[in-house]
Design an enzyme around this catalytic site. Structure first.
Site, PDB file in Angstrom:
ATOM      1  N   SER A   1      28.601  48.136  59.715  1.00 14.35           N
ATOM      2  CA  SER A   1      27.454  49.077  59.079  1.00 14.35           C
ATOM      3  C   SER A   1      26.800  48.507  58.040  1.00 14.35           C
ATOM      4  O   SER A   1      26.341  47.213  58.093  1.00 14.35           O
ATOM      5  CB  SER A   1      28.040  50.555  58.913  1.00 14.35           C
ATOM      6  OG  SER A   1      26.817  51.433  58.734  1.00 14.35           O
TER       7      SER A   1
ATOM      8  N   ASP B   1      24.208  52.938  69.725  1.00 16.46           N
ATOM      9  CA  ASP B   1      24.706  53.103  68.347  1.00 16.46           C
ATOM     10  C   ASP B   1      23.464  53.899  67.549  1.00 16.46           C
ATOM     11  O   ASP B   1      22.275  53.353  67.644  1.00 16.46           O
ATOM     12  CB  ASP B   1      24.731  51.760  67.449  1.00 16.46           C
ATOM     13  CG  ASP B   1      25.413  51.790  66.134  1.00 16.46           C
ATOM     14  OD1 ASP B   1      25.088  52.999  65.350  1.00 16.46           O
ATOM     15  OD2 ASP B   1      26.154  50.902  65.743  1.00 16.46           O
TER      16      ASP B   1
ATOM     17  N   HIS C   1      28.768  54.698  66.588  1.00 16.73           N
ATOM     18  CA  HIS C   1      28.636  53.648  65.523  1.00 16.73           C
ATOM     19  C   HIS C   1      29.752  52.947  65.262  1.00 16.73           C
ATOM     20  O   HIS C   1      30.791  53.289  64.685  1.00 16.73           O
ATOM     21  CB  HIS C   1      28.055  54.442  64.157  1.00 16.73           C
ATOM     22  CG  HIS C   1      27.642  53.697  62.948  1.00 16.73           C
ATOM     23  ND1 HIS C   1      26.931  52.866  63.178  1.00 16.73           N
ATOM     24  CD2 HIS C   1      27.877  53.779  61.737  1.00 16.73           C
ATOM     25  CE1 HIS C   1      26.637  52.293  61.961  1.00 16.73           C
ATOM     26  NE2 HIS C   1      27.450  52.922  61.038  1.00 16.73           N
TER      27      HIS C   1
END
Length: 528
Positions: free
Chosen positions: A244, A471, A498
């Site tokens: 991320s 995602d 995610h």
């Protein structure tokens, strides 16, 4: 609706890894005990004492600042230490701060490669807790046998000292309970901006070292810390795993220290060229796709809170949550489920389909004027513990983003951003007039230190970028663009969640482990 919520790149849920096999080659100058003298690899002038420091590993108990951290740090074989770094790298002789570190040492097969340093994103999430989560699951796998698994809490975060401090626990509860952000009237805008300005002032007033600390929280400084950590761990080159927002740390490190990279695995990538508005709009579209997937899953369920027609899910959802703006639901503990908390709980559930059952339960409860499940999801997102104490993540999230991106102050641009957000994510449209209120970053007391750009990574080994087709937080195309910019290899995962590496998907895990252990990249066009 207000300037879109900054749901960007919250930490991934790091689940158990499947024990897999991969080819093995070693390249290290350190031994299992980490015994060495002097720094490893190149040292910038004036920083010798930081690069050559010896880490004093010991009990992790004193490093826990929350109940969840205390539980995570109690795992078998975990060790913790502190890394000392300059507050301001431009003045290394000045004030210093410390970063919290956690490691699980490599197995005893004698083929240790070095350290696998990881960051789960946020920005502001605890790398120590992420490493603790991963460490137990990789025991016996090539990663656990060949690497020390190391997580660090970035400056200002978690066990690092000092922490960013903006709101007290009571103030955070009150902020969540209030839905002033949906008021687009002139009075509402003035109130929102006053609150944003006061938040920025509290961050500067309550954080140790004040504005100097806030000015040096960004990714620009974090990657310098990461290079000090690399040397202190005894690794001449860095092996890095970023999830991320941690992908931004990865590609920024590669640009700053191209000769010091061994391998970079970047999962759930940010697009390095996108400005904050385009990123938020793209993310809104991602959450809308995840909401549509949830609605399609829910429709056949006998108890689907949104009804049996997925095409009507947005309307049904808004009819459930919009009344909370004027009539929040009072819970048994005296707290109130606000519109903000209901939508935040929904966003949390859309990060992975493992939360969809819980989301449906929460929406059904809302029909009966109950809100405990949605509040529990919102508490998970906000990292509020059972004792009512919050992790530092939310304060750090804002503080880091305010120096990592140029501020948005043009009210016409803010209104345009909201219109774009409503178009791509209609389920999050609150039905109220748009607000032109500027957020806390517009009033931040120090300037930004970074801005969007393609990283210059000439000479860096090819990175492996993993991107998931649906995602919700970091859209698939961001990973496509980052892989191209890095001259790396893209691995596509077809799913709705995610991030994915080390979360039980054998195809992804095999490819990622092979890359980290021996540098083998998957074939071009590989999809899992």
């Amino acid at each position: 609706m207000p300037f879109p919520k900054r749901y960007l790149s919250r930490p991934a849920c790091l689940l158990a890894i499947v024990a897999l096999t991969a080819g093995l080659t070693a390249c290290t100058q350190d031994d299992q005990d980490g015994a060495r003298s002097g720094p490893a690899g190149p040292v910038p002038a004036g920083l010798e004492r930081f690069y050559a420091q010896q880490l004093d590993w010991g009990d992790c108990g004193p490093f826990a600042t929350t109940q969840s951290a205390a539980s995570a740090f109690s795992g078998e074989g975990l060790e913790c230490a502190r890394l000392t770094v300059p507050l301001d790298y431009g003045r290394p002789e000045g004030a210093t701060i410390t970063l919290g570190l956690l490691r699980k040492r490599a197995g005893d097969d004698g083929d240790r490669i070095g350290s696998l340093v990881l960051n789960p994103g946020g920005p502001g999430a605890s790398g120590m807790q992420a490493a603790a989560s991963i460490a137990g699951s990789v025991t016996g796998s090539p990663l656990g046998e060949r690497f020390d698994v190391v997580g660090f809490d970035p400056r200002g975060v978690g066990a690092s000292d000092p922490q960013v401090e903006c709101l007290t626990d009571a103030e955070r509860d009150a902020d969540r309970a209030s839905d002033t952000e949906v008021d687009g009237t002139p009075q509402g805008v003035a109130r929102q901006e006053a609150e944003a300005k006061e938040f920025a002032a509290k961050c500067a007033r309550r954080t140790e070292h004040g504005e100097e600390m806030l000015a040096h929280l960004g990714t620009r400084d974090v990657v310098k810390d990461l290079d000090v950590l690399r040397s202190a761990l005894g690794d001449e080159k860095l092996t890095y795993l970023g999830y991320s927002y941690g992908t931004r740390i990865g590609y920024t490190y590669a640009e700053a220290f191209p000769r010091n990279v061994r391998a970079l695995l970047l999962d759930g990538a940010l697009d390095p060229e996108q400005d904050v508005v385009d990123s938020l709009v793209a993310q809104g579209e991602g959450f809308a796709k995840a909401f549509a997937e949830f609605a399609a899953w829910c429709a056949p369920q006998q108890d689907c809170a949104l009804g049996s027609d997925p095409d009507g899910a947005t309307k049904a959802y808004r009819e459930l949550v919009r009344p909370l703006i004027d009539n929040p639901v009072t819970l048994g503990d005296g707290r109130r489920l606000s519109y903000e908390d209901a939508t935040t709980g929904t966003i949390q559930a859309l990060y992975s389909d493992q939360f969809w059952e819980q989301l449906n339960t929460g929406l059904n409860e809302l029909k009966r004027h109950r809100g405990s499940t949605l509040m529990a999801l919102a508490d998970m997102y906000n990292e509020r513990g059972p004792n009512g104490h919050y992790a530092s993540t939310q304060d750090a999230f804002t503080a880091i983003r305010c120096v990592d991106d140029p501020r948005v102050t043009d009210k016409a641009k803010i209104l345009a951003a909201q219109r774009r957000y409503e178009e791509v994510a209609p389920f999050l449209d609150d039905g109220e007039p748009d607000s032109s209120a500027r957020d806390a970053c517009a009033f931040w007391p120090v300037p930004n230190t970074s801005e969007p750009h393609l990283p210059d990574v000439e000479g860096v080994p090819p990175a492996l970028v993993i991107s998931t087709t649906n995602d919700p937080a970091t859209p698939y195309q961001a990973g496509v663009r980052l892989a191209k910019a890095m001259g790396g290899r893209l691995l596509t995962y077809e799913g709705t969640q995610h991030t994915v590496f080390l979360q039980g998907e054998a195809c992804v895990d095999e490819a990622g482990i092979a890359y980290l252990v021996d540098g083998t990249l998957p074939e071009r066009g590989t999809r899992c």
